[in-house]
Write a protein that holds these residues in place. Sequence first.
Motif, PDB file in Angstrom:
ATOM      1  N   ASP A  84       1.230  -1.396   0.274  1.00 44.13           N
ATOM      2  CA  ASP A  84      -0.072   0.357  -0.372  1.00 44.13           C
ATOM      3  C   ASP A  84       0.903   1.162   0.280  1.00 44.13           C
ATOM      4  O   ASP A  84       2.143   1.376   0.229  1.00 44.13           O
ATOM      5  N   THR A  86       2.653   4.414   1.735  1.00 40.77           N
ATOM      6  CA  THR A  86       3.145   4.360   2.960  1.00 40.77           C
ATOM      7  C   THR A  86       2.213   6.323   3.669  1.00 40.77           C
ATOM      8  O   THR A  86       2.240   6.947   2.433  1.00 40.77           O
ATOM      9  N   SER A  87       1.814   6.077   4.497  1.00 40.01           N
ATOM     10  CA  SER A  87       1.025   7.309   5.397  1.00 40.01           C
ATOM     11  C   SER A  87       2.896   8.505   5.343  1.00 40.01           C
ATOM     12  O   SER A  87       3.536   7.725   6.377  1.00 40.01           O
ATOM     13  N   GLY A  92       3.456   3.785   7.975  1.00 39.23           N
ATOM     14  CA  GLY A  92       2.437   2.624   7.858  1.00 39.23           C
ATOM     15  C   GLY A  92       1.689   2.767   6.549  1.00 39.23           C
ATOM     16  O   GLY A  92       1.716   3.536   5.523  1.00 39.23           O
ATOM     17  N   ALA A  93       1.219   1.118   5.902  1.00 34.71           N
ATOM     18  CA  ALA A  93       0.066   1.511   4.796  1.00 34.71           C
ATOM     19  C   ALA A  93      -1.186   2.052   5.782  1.00 34.71           C
ATOM     20  O   ALA A  93      -1.701   2.068   6.503  1.00 34.71           O
ATOM     21  N   SER A 114      -0.585  -6.530   5.217  1.00 37.69           N
ATOM     22  CA  SER A 114      -0.154  -5.275   4.458  1.00 37.69           C
ATOM     23  C   SER A 114       0.963  -4.601   4.782  1.00 37.69           C
ATOM     24  O   SER A 114       1.450  -4.573   5.794  1.00 37.69           O
ATOM     25  N   ALA A 116       3.805  -1.475   3.668  1.00 40.11           N
ATOM     26  CA  ALA A 116       4.010   0.248   3.224  1.00 40.11           C
ATOM     27  C   ALA A 116       5.142  -0.165   1.990  1.00 40.11           C
ATOM     28  O   ALA A 116       6.510  -0.512   2.537  1.00 40.11           O
ATOM     29  N   THR A 117       4.695   0.926   1.361  1.00 44.41           N
ATOM     30  CA  THR A 117       5.696   0.962   0.375  1.00 44.41           C
ATOM     31  C   THR A 117       7.249   1.466   1.350  1.00 44.41           C
ATOM     32  O   THR A 117       8.679   1.948   0.529  1.00 44.41           O
ATOM     33  N   ARG A 118       6.555   2.387   1.581  1.00 41.90           N
ATOM     34  CA  ARG A 118       8.178   3.481   2.733  1.00 41.90           C
ATOM     35  C   ARG A 118       9.061   3.957   1.973  1.00 41.90           C
ATOM     36  O   ARG A 118       9.451   4.572   1.544  1.00 41.90           O
ATOM     37  N   ALA A 125       7.296  -2.488  -1.391  1.00 45.22           N
ATOM     38  CA  ALA A 125       7.939  -2.077  -0.148  1.00 45.22           C
ATOM     39  C   ALA A 125       9.892  -3.473  -0.611  1.00 45.22           C
ATOM     40  O   ALA A 125      10.510  -3.985  -1.349  1.00 45.22           O
TER      41      ALA A 125
END
Length: 312
Positions: A84, A86-87, A92-93, A114, A116-118, A125
């Motif tokens: 997902d 990234t926040s 996080g995702a 899930s 996150a792509t970070r 990711a």
Amino acid sequence: MVPPLELLEPLRRGEPRAVGRAISWMENGHPGARPLMASLWPHLGRAVVIGITGAPGAGKSTLTDQLARTLRAQGQKVGILAVDPTSPFSGGAILGDRIRMQRIAADPGIFIRSMATRGALGGLARATQDAIDILDAAGFGTILVETVGVGQDEVDVVACVQTCCVVLVPGMGDEIQAIKAGIMEVADLFVINKADRDGADQVEREIEAMKSLAMPRGWDPPVLRTVAQRGEGIQALLDRAGDHGRWLRVHGGLAAKARERARLRFDSLLAEEVLRRAKTQAGPARVEAAIQAIADRALDPYSAVAEILGEA
């Protein structure tokens, strides 16, 4: 800290808590991550890895859900990695595909994570490849990797999976434009989802026209139709993914993909380690000073990097 060998056996048995902890170790750079992966490495290479990519709104999560259900009905253990965005606040995702797949999340034969792509390019990711290996070691026969779906950057998914499904839907005018931008080359299967909508025939014609312009590469990506919401076309999709896997084995494609994936992992880990060591050696104050100098236009970024590496 749980010793790697103490985590290894429950992980090999596929215990969800052990699998989740191992993936977290990889994501967070835990001290036990490296010896754990070294212990797992001789036992890998059994899982079938299928990538699901395409533009947002194409129904990738619903399609993934239905693929997992069908595979479970056939007795397979299924791992799902949903990568997902990234926040920007928590890292996080944001989307949390586990919420959208909660109907199957309680199945002990399905593991959903899930990730996150970070900030990673390609919609993947950094730890996704490690997560694939962990699920492989844990005995998951098929691993589904659902990626963000951001168009051109999705091409990195090819290095992580055996079969890449590009999902399109009728009625999205920029869909074929996205293919022209670079997704065309990564598709092993084209999937027209929501194929009960008007315009499915037009999408298929445009895909076939684009295929005629592409460089021949042995495998001719078929165009399949699904209505994931109703479970239509799912078995046919799995059958063609199986055909592609057999084609790869016969024509040496699996070995080529393994080498491509190894190169990507080696390069990314090497770059990460060089960056970490360079920053550690220079020290935080010097790194921040270089960043400020770039921002103030007092130093160009190439010269700043050369200075940090001691090459100026």
